[in-house]
Design a protein around this motif. Sequence first.
Motif, PDB file in Angstrom:
ATOM      1  N   ASP A  22     -12.262 -53.582  91.072  1.00 34.92           N
ATOM      2  CA  ASP A  22     -11.282 -54.686  91.065  1.00 34.92           C
ATOM      3  C   ASP A  22     -10.785 -54.955  89.646  1.00 34.92           C
ATOM      4  O   ASP A  22      -9.607 -55.220  89.424  1.00 34.92           O
ATOM      5  N   PHE A  23     -11.717 -54.887  88.694  1.00 35.07           N
ATOM      6  CA  PHE A  23     -11.340 -55.086  87.290  1.00 35.07           C
ATOM      7  C   PHE A  23     -10.406 -53.961  86.815  1.00 35.07           C
ATOM      8  O   PHE A  23      -9.383 -54.217  86.168  1.00 35.07           O
ATOM      9  N   PHE A  24     -10.757 -52.714  87.169  1.00 38.47           N
ATOM     10  CA  PHE A  24      -9.901 -51.579  86.769  1.00 38.47           C
ATOM     11  C   PHE A  24      -8.473 -51.789  87.285  1.00 38.47           C
ATOM     12  O   PHE A  24      -7.503 -51.551  86.579  1.00 38.47           O
ATOM     13  N   ILE A  25      -8.378 -52.213  88.540  1.00 40.27           N
ATOM     14  CA  ILE A  25      -7.051 -52.381  89.148  1.00 40.27           C
ATOM     15  C   ILE A  25      -6.293 -53.509  88.451  1.00 40.27           C
ATOM     16  O   ILE A  25      -5.097 -53.402  88.162  1.00 40.27           O
ATOM     17  N   LYS A  26      -7.027 -54.589  88.154  1.00 40.91           N
ATOM     18  CA  LYS A  26      -6.383 -55.727  87.475  1.00 40.91           C
ATOM     19  C   LYS A  26      -5.810 -55.293  86.120  1.00 40.91           C
ATOM     20  O   LYS A  26      -4.677 -55.627  85.751  1.00 40.91           O
ATOM     21  N   GLU A  27      -6.608 -54.517  85.392  1.00 44.81           N
ATOM     22  CA  GLU A  27      -6.156 -54.044  84.076  1.00 44.81           C
ATOM     23  C   GLU A  27      -4.952 -53.103  84.209  1.00 44.81           C
ATOM     24  O   GLU A  27      -4.015 -53.167  83.414  1.00 44.81           O
ATOM     25  N   ARG A  28      -4.988 -52.247  85.198  1.00 44.94           N
ATOM     26  CA  ARG A  28      -3.865 -51.317  85.396  1.00 44.94           C
ATOM     27  C   ARG A  28      -2.591 -52.101  85.713  1.00 44.94           C
ATOM     28  O   ARG A  28      -1.492 -51.751  85.274  1.00 44.94           O
ATOM     29  N   ARG A  29      -2.752 -53.190  86.483  1.00 45.26           N
ATOM     30  CA  ARG A  29      -1.571 -54.016  86.805  1.00 45.26           C
ATOM     31  C   ARG A  29      -1.026 -54.671  85.546  1.00 45.26           C
ATOM     32  O   ARG A  29       0.189 -54.826  85.388  1.00 45.26           O
ATOM     33  N   LYS A  30      -1.935 -55.067  84.667  1.00 41.88           N
ATOM     34  CA  LYS A  30      -1.497 -55.716  83.420  1.00 41.88           C
ATOM     35  C   LYS A  30      -0.679 -54.724  82.583  1.00 41.88           C
ATOM     36  O   LYS A  30       0.409 -55.044  82.103  1.00 41.88           O
ATOM     37  N   ILE A  31      -1.220 -53.535  82.432  1.00 43.27           N
ATOM     38  CA  ILE A  31      -0.559 -52.523  81.582  1.00 43.27           C
ATOM     39  C   ILE A  31       0.794 -52.122  82.175  1.00 43.27           C
ATOM     40  O   ILE A  31       1.809 -52.040  81.460  1.00 43.27           O
ATOM     41  N   THR A  32       0.829 -51.910  83.490  1.00 42.32           N
ATOM     42  CA  THR A  32       2.104 -51.509  84.105  1.00 42.32           C
ATOM     43  C   THR A  32       3.105 -52.671  84.061  1.00 42.32           C
ATOM     44  O   THR A  32       4.311 -52.444  83.985  1.00 42.32           O
ATOM     45  N   GLY A  33       2.580 -53.885  84.058  1.00 42.01           N
ATOM     46  CA  GLY A  33       3.458 -55.055  83.888  1.00 42.01           C
ATOM     47  C   GLY A  33       4.127 -55.024  82.508  1.00 42.01           C
ATOM     48  O   GLY A  33       5.327 -55.309  82.380  1.00 42.01           O
ATOM     49  N   TRP A  34       3.371 -54.648  81.480  1.00 44.99           N
ATOM     50  CA  TRP A  34       3.965 -54.526  80.132  1.00 44.99           C
ATOM     51  C   TRP A  34       5.028 -53.437  80.102  1.00 44.99           C
ATOM     52  O   TRP A  34       6.102 -53.611  79.526  1.00 44.99           O
ATOM     53  N   TYR A  35       4.691 -52.292  80.731  1.00 49.48           N
ATOM     54  CA  TYR A  35       5.678 -51.195  80.791  1.00 49.48           C
ATOM     55  C   TYR A  35       6.954 -51.677  81.486  1.00 49.48           C
ATOM     56  O   TYR A  35       8.064 -51.439  81.013  1.00 49.48           O
ATOM     57  N   ASN A  36       6.777 -52.344  82.645  1.00 51.52           N
ATOM     58  CA  ASN A  36       7.956 -52.794  83.406  1.00 51.52           C
ATOM     59  C   ASN A  36       8.806 -53.755  82.581  1.00 51.52           C
ATOM     60  O   ASN A  36      10.034 -53.684  82.596  1.00 51.52           O
ATOM     61  N   ALA A  37       8.112 -54.666  81.868  1.00 51.75           N
ATOM     62  CA  ALA A  37       8.861 -55.642  81.057  1.00 51.75           C
ATOM     63  C   ALA A  37       9.626 -54.916  79.952  1.00 51.75           C
ATOM     64  O   ALA A  37      10.788 -55.229  79.671  1.00 51.75           O
ATOM     65  N   PHE A  38       8.991 -53.918  79.353  1.00 56.47           N
ATOM     66  CA  PHE A  38       9.659 -53.183  78.265  1.00 56.47           C
ATOM     67  C   PHE A  38      10.861 -52.403  78.802  1.00 56.47           C
ATOM     68  O   PHE A  38      11.986 -52.557  78.328  1.00 56.47           O
ATOM     69  N   PHE A  39      10.617 -51.548  79.809  1.00 58.34           N
ATOM     70  CA  PHE A  39      11.697 -50.671  80.302  1.00 58.34           C
ATOM     71  C   PHE A  39      12.750 -51.440  81.101  1.00 58.34           C
ATOM     72  O   PHE A  39      13.869 -50.956  81.265  1.00 58.34           O
ATOM     73  N   GLY A  40      12.385 -52.629  81.551  1.00 57.54           N
ATOM     74  CA  GLY A  40      13.355 -53.464  82.250  1.00 57.54           C
ATOM     75  C   GLY A  40      14.545 -53.830  81.371  1.00 57.54           C
ATOM     76  O   GLY A  40      15.616 -54.193  81.856  1.00 57.54           O
ATOM     77  N   ASN A  41      14.377 -53.684  80.061  1.00 58.26           N
ATOM     78  CA  ASN A  41      15.481 -53.960  79.130  1.00 58.26           C
ATOM     79  C   ASN A  41      16.472 -52.802  79.029  1.00 58.26           C
ATOM     80  O   ASN A  41      17.465 -52.905  78.313  1.00 58.26           O
TER      81      ASN A  41
END
Length: 371
Positions: free
Chosen positions: A246-265
């Motif tokens: 569950d922790f691994f998945i939570k962390e992966r969601r955090k990192i992909t959230g950063w990617y999405n925010a960056f590339f969303g620009n």
Amino acid sequence: MNIKYPMAKPCLNREDEKEVMEVLRSGSLSLGPKTEKFEKLFAWYLGVRYACAVSSGTAGLHLMLLSAGIGADDEIITTPFSFVASANAILYVGAKPVFADIDPHTFNINPAEIEKKITKKTKAILVVHIFGQPADMDPIMKIARKHKIKILEDACESIGATYKGRKAGTFGEAAVFAFYPNKQMTTGEGGMIVTNSKKIYDMCDSLRNQGRGEDMQWLDHKYLGYNYRMDEMSAALGASQLKRLDFFIKERRKITGWYNAFFGNYPDMIQIPETARGNTHTWFVYVISLKNKNISRENVIRTLKKVGINSKPYLPSIHLLGFYKKQFGYKEKDFPVSEKISRQSLALPLYLGLKKKDVSVIGKEVVSVLK
Ligand SMILES: Cc1ncc(COP(=O)(O)O)c(C=O)c1O
């Protein structure tokens, strides 16, 4: 070349080491209590009756198909946009993979394409939940019910992901997970077949262990079996990793959230991954699509490598792989959506330990290459 950002890295800790060392010290390296423990925990995590640990996801797919009674002359509808093992396993049992094109948003098999492919020989749909996101299961199950065909799941990339609250790997007669070190959790090499059917479980249990008879006597071989057993070190690591999934998945969601925010620009250049409504994503890989068709993706990959960033053209369409083209005569334009995604997709580094500033470094390099 000094690679600062590999594609993937397992997340291992002292507890994992302790569990594996315990096995080594015990001297019981195969067919022991750690495999049973891992299976029990895994079945509990998924909410299914049976889990059967095997030596890889590919071995799991092979046994799942055999145990579900798939064989020569059967047709199995599946996706061309997957890791090659899902289609190969269908060939191992003498059946024919019949591809149905994918949804352009989730990259999963498109239910509307499935029905067009059904013939008298269709025995099952092998659904692959790609990249960490479940396929659109309601219409798929409806088609399966209507035509009285089985659903089997390749959930190797999507452990923990949910569709309308239900976990990937719990929709079909059986499902398979995989634990290669690039996966959300790892056992080194390894896989798991899950099912609520005692018949399927018993068959997998026998076939992974040389086809031994019910009482598993060492030299009583009832079926043509295989050595697809999971060893005890892998199982111990698996049980330990599962506690932190569950922790691994939570962390992966955090990192992909950063990617999405960056590339969303950069919406003109880059399509960020979409998660369908009703789905939760567990991010096996982070895959963007390059919008400019005139850009050489190979060049992008090469340039990123020069600055220490690994990236991959994830995934090629299976029907255009050499062997499939030769054996079945597939050609370009047979599955246009899958081919389009295959041409444009680019997987970027994703593993625990990546910080927001790393994502920003990677993001800036990608954008700079594309510019
Ligand atoms: C969709 C899919 N199916 C099957 C497999 C095969 O798993 P393994 O490499 O453990 O044999 C993988 C592995 O990456 C996969 O991604």
